[in-house]
Design a protein around this motif. Structure first.
Motif, PDB file in Angstrom:
ATOM      1  N   TYR A  64       0.832  -1.210   0.000  1.00 30.18           N
ATOM      2  CA  TYR A  64       0.000   0.000   0.000  1.00 30.18           C
ATOM      3  C   TYR A  64       0.866   1.260   0.000  1.00 30.18           C
ATOM      4  O   TYR A  64       0.574   2.241  -0.695  1.00 30.18           O
ATOM      5  CB  TYR A  64      -0.920   0.027   1.226  1.00 30.18           C
ATOM      6  CG  TYR A  64      -2.034  -0.984   1.217  1.00 30.18           C
ATOM      7  CD1 TYR A  64      -2.855  -1.158   0.104  1.00 30.18           C
ATOM      8  CD2 TYR A  64      -2.293  -1.773   2.346  1.00 30.18           C
ATOM      9  CE1 TYR A  64      -3.891  -2.085   0.110  1.00 30.18           C
ATOM     10  CE2 TYR A  64      -3.320  -2.703   2.363  1.00 30.18           C
ATOM     11  CZ  TYR A  64      -4.118  -2.854   1.251  1.00 30.18           C
ATOM     12  OH  TYR A  64      -5.146  -3.769   1.264  1.00 30.18           O
TER      13      TYR A  64
ATOM     14  N   THR B  37      -4.087  -0.244   8.574  1.00 30.89           N
ATOM     15  CA  THR B  37      -4.860  -1.383   8.084  1.00 30.89           C
ATOM     16  C   THR B  37      -5.690  -1.990   9.213  1.00 30.89           C
ATOM     17  O   THR B  37      -5.445  -1.736  10.397  1.00 30.89           O
ATOM     18  CB  THR B  37      -3.921  -2.465   7.512  1.00 30.89           C
ATOM     19  OG1 THR B  37      -2.978  -2.855   8.522  1.00 30.89           O
ATOM     20  CG2 THR B  37      -3.175  -1.949   6.289  1.00 30.89           C
TER      21      THR B  37
ATOM     22  N   GLU C 262      -7.306  -7.674   9.226  1.00 31.10           N
ATOM     23  CA  GLU C 262      -7.090  -8.565   8.085  1.00 31.10           C
ATOM     24  C   GLU C 262      -6.138  -7.942   7.070  1.00 31.10           C
ATOM     25  O   GLU C 262      -6.070  -8.387   5.924  1.00 31.10           O
ATOM     26  CB  GLU C 262      -8.430  -8.898   7.429  1.00 31.10           C
ATOM     27  CG  GLU C 262      -9.367  -9.681   8.351  1.00 31.10           C
ATOM     28  CD  GLU C 262     -10.707  -9.982   7.696  1.00 31.10           C
ATOM     29  OE1 GLU C 262     -10.991  -9.404   6.618  1.00 31.10           O
ATOM     30  OE2 GLU C 262     -11.458 -10.809   8.244  1.00 31.10           O
ATOM     31  N   SER C 263      -5.425  -6.918   7.500  1.00 32.84           N
ATOM     32  CA  SER C 263      -4.420  -6.238   6.673  1.00 32.84           C
ATOM     33  C   SER C 263      -5.015  -5.533   5.461  1.00 32.84           C
ATOM     34  O   SER C 263      -4.317  -5.300   4.466  1.00 32.84           O
ATOM     35  CB  SER C 263      -3.325  -7.225   6.214  1.00 32.84           C
ATOM     36  OG  SER C 263      -2.613  -7.707   7.333  1.00 32.84           O
ATOM     37  N   LYS C 264      -6.289  -5.158   5.539  1.00 31.29           N
ATOM     38  CA  LYS C 264      -6.902  -4.382   4.471  1.00 31.29           C
ATOM     39  C   LYS C 264      -6.784  -2.894   4.809  1.00 31.29           C
ATOM     40  O   LYS C 264      -6.902  -2.494   5.962  1.00 31.29           O
ATOM     41  CB  LYS C 264      -8.378  -4.772   4.295  1.00 31.29           C
ATOM     42  CG  LYS C 264      -8.560  -6.182   3.746  1.00 31.29           C
ATOM     43  CD  LYS C 264     -10.033  -6.508   3.548  1.00 31.29           C
ATOM     44  CE  LYS C 264     -10.202  -7.920   2.989  1.00 31.29           C
ATOM     45  NZ  LYS C 264     -11.645  -8.282   2.835  1.00 31.29           N
TER      46      LYS C 264
ATOM     47  N   GLU D 144      -7.433   0.730   5.621  1.00 26.70           N
ATOM     48  CA  GLU D 144      -8.539   1.508   6.178  1.00 26.70           C
ATOM     49  C   GLU D 144      -8.358   2.998   5.936  1.00 26.70           C
ATOM     50  O   GLU D 144      -9.299   3.704   5.590  1.00 26.70           O
ATOM     51  CB  GLU D 144      -8.655   1.253   7.690  1.00 26.70           C
ATOM     52  CG  GLU D 144      -9.229  -0.095   8.055  1.00 26.70           C
ATOM     53  CD  GLU D 144      -9.573  -0.190   9.533  1.00 26.70           C
ATOM     54  OE1 GLU D 144     -10.591  -0.825   9.853  1.00 26.70           O
ATOM     55  OE2 GLU D 144      -8.828   0.377  10.367  1.00 26.70           O
TER      56      GLU D 144
END
Length: 593
Positions: free
Chosen positions: A169, A262, A265-267, A269
């Motif tokens: 990211y 993140t 779940e390591s997504k 944000e």
């Protein structure tokens, strides 16, 4: 020239009825960075006029002269430094090979990795400048906005971890923000590629949209430069994107820092936002100073481009355009205070800002040596002393890297510590890479590199930098050897700390964050700064105004002795200096003598 108003917003009251700096007029008359560069490029001269030099910077080049070759009564030895814009330090293989070739064809046969993750070529003649820039652009490179009053190269942690989404990211958004803030004028392609616009990678639709979407005055309407306006920024603007805990990019020294946040779940944000860092200062001008960035807010991922525009617009419209020494964002925040700055950013943002989120402690990392990158492949961090890639004596680093990139077609990421990372290396290729490097005298095991050298940085300084008052890159190897001898003699054989050196007070090698900083103050003399942290989370302070290089041993030895005698367990040199303070250090030094 009247007061500058890049939008319909009123200019700061302090700027009314005062004359803007000369550079503001040059930008206004440049026809969006075309003149007088375009006209003077056609002239058969060795150099540009001073007015053209200011506009040339936006195109990624500084006019310099080699002071080693100065002869009284003769014209200066004019040459040009060319700097790449490489978000996150990414250099594809074809671009690396092109820069390597250009260094030999037009430059001084060396390539220099900068502390902002770009490449610099030195020694280019005016007559070869166009060919050099065109060669880079046609190989997926660019020099646009590597210098000048615009956003500079956007930094990111260089580690290519494929199994750690936060690192991906950071690299992705460094590229996106670089695209967002890239000057939109066609001047660059008109001048250097005869109008042929070569696009190496398509911008994301959301980035294009963000450049035109108006918040509350963040966009300049009916202008070729929707974000910058006719006058661009008051001074240079520096951005980085990093991940929690990773301070490989010196986050506190940036105008704007975004920290990837993140979920479990390591997504992605959103981002924590810092603003107001910067290190450049002027000797004997107390109104200029180094400053660390402040926490500002948190934004969701959907608002990241709007917050970037809001911070840029605040600096664009309220930064000091009269005194260029006081024009960086850090001075605006210092003068206003963080709360007023945050409130003004909120106006441009168009809605309330969300509080900053908690972060872990920051740690410096250099990623040297072999690492698994998380997808079955490897990466290798290669130490490059002072960032200078060259062939000299038994160390044939330039040849070695060229052979590896040619043979294996490997991409490279340049690091904020002016090293290089070769990545996407197949397991079966590890031995090939290792053998080429060893054959050319390149050390790949970090433990075999002197730790003082490993963590040191120096700017180029003499003979090409026009601002340098003394040596830096050419002086630091010998000075580090002398410091090592001092430490060995007093029983600190395995000790190391962060040493950084610059040839002037502008701080390009970030000496004001070092545990021991040398800042050029006169020929062969340096201001000495002490007390920065090993992880670059605390500003150093000026301990000595002028230290001649011949006096290094007599001045530093008692400080190191005091450190050895009075340090706490595992305490670093910088932490020790900050804890005991300069009064205690000075008192010990006076008694020791």
């Amino acid at each position: 020239m009247t007061d500058i108003k890049t939008t319909d917003q009123s200019a700061p009251s302090r700027n009314k009825n005062r004359k803007p700096s000369k550079v503001e007029g040059l930008k206004e008359r440049s026809n969006f960075l075309r003149e007088p560069v375009a006209s003077e490029l056609l002239q058969e001269t060795t150099h540009f006029s001073e007015d053209a030099v200011q506009i040339l910077k936006f195109h990624g080049s500084y006019q310099q002269d080699n002071r080693d070759n100065r002869v009284k009564g003769q014209e200066k030895d004019y040459q040009f430094m060319l700097r790449t814009t490489s978000p996150g330090g990414f250099i594809p293989p074809q671009l690396y090979l092109t820069i390597d070739k250009l260094a030999d064809e037009y430059g001084n046969h060396t390539m220099r990795v900068t502390t902002r993750q770009g490449f610099q070529l030195h020694g280019i003649l005016k007559k070869n400048l166009k060919a050099a820039i065109a060669g880079m652009v046609k190989s997926m490179g660019s020099t646009l906005s590597a210098c000048g009053d615009v956003n500079r190269n956007v930094m990111a942690p260089p580690a290519p971890f494929k199994n750690r989404p936060e690192y991906q990211y950071a690299i992705e958004y460094a590229k996106n923000i670089s695209d967002l803030l890239k000057p939109q004028t066609g001047a660059y392609y008109d001048i250097w590629l005869d109008g042929e616009k070569i696009i190496s990678a398509e911008e994301k639709p959301e980035v294009k949209a963000a450049r035109q979407t108006n918040g509350k005055g963040s966009i300049v309407h009916d202008n070729p430069e929707p974000i910058y306006g006719t006058h661009y920024m008051p001074r240079k603007f520096k951005v980085c994107v990093t991940v929690p805990g990773d301070n490989s990019i010196d986050l506190y020294t940036q105008d704007l820092t975004l920290v990837v946040m993140t979920d479990n779940e390591s997504k992605l944000e959103g981002f924590n936002v810092f603003a107001g860092g910067g290190l450049g200062k002027t000797h004997n001008k107390e109104e200029t100073f180094a400053r660390m960035a402040d926490p500002i807010c948190y934004v969701t991922k959907d608002d990241v481009y709007e917050i970037v525009k809001a911070v840029v617009a605040t600096q664009r419209d309220y930064g000091n355009r009269i005194d260029r020494r006081h024009a960086r964002l850090k001075y605006l925040i210092h003068d206003w205070g963080v709360d007023k700055f945050r409130s003004k950013v909120e106006e441009y943002f168009g809605k309330s800002l969300t509080p900053f989120k908690e972060l872990p402690e920051w740690k410096y990392q250099d990623f040297l040596g072999w690492h698994e990158q998380g997808d079955g492949k490897l990466f290798l961090g290669v130490s490059i002393e002072n960032g200078r890639i060259k062939d000299e004596g038994p160390l044939q680093l330039k040849t070695a890297l060229r052979k590896i990139v040619q043979q294996l077609n490997l991409p490279i990421r340049l690091t904020p510590h002016h090293n290089a990372i070769l990545f996407d290396i197949e397991l079966k290729e590890k031995q090939v890479v290792q053998e080429i490097l060893e054959r050319h005298g390149v050390v790949t095991e970090p433990s075999k590199i002197d730790s003082l050298v490993r963590y040191a940085m120096a700017c180029p300084a003499m003979p090409t930098c026009g601002l340098a008052v003394t040596e830096s890159e050419r002086a630091i190897p010998g000075i580090l050897e002398r410091i090592r001898s001092l430490l060995d003699n007093i029983g600190l054989e395995n000790e190391h700390f962060v040493v950084r050196m610059t040839g002037c007070p502008n701080g390009c090698a970030r000496p004001y964050m070092a545990e021991l900083g040398f800042v050029g103050s006169a020929p062969e003399s340096y201001q000495v700064w002490l007390g920065g942290s090993p992880h670059q989370t605390r500003l150093a302070l000026p301990y000595m105004e002028r230290l001649h290089h011949n006096d290094i041993e007599t001045q530093l030895e008692p400080i190191f002795v005091f450190f050895k005698q009075s340090r706490q367990t595992e305490e670093s040199f910088g932490d020790f200096c900050a804890r005991v303070g300069f009064n205690a250090i000075s008192e010990f030094v006076s008694r020791w003598r």
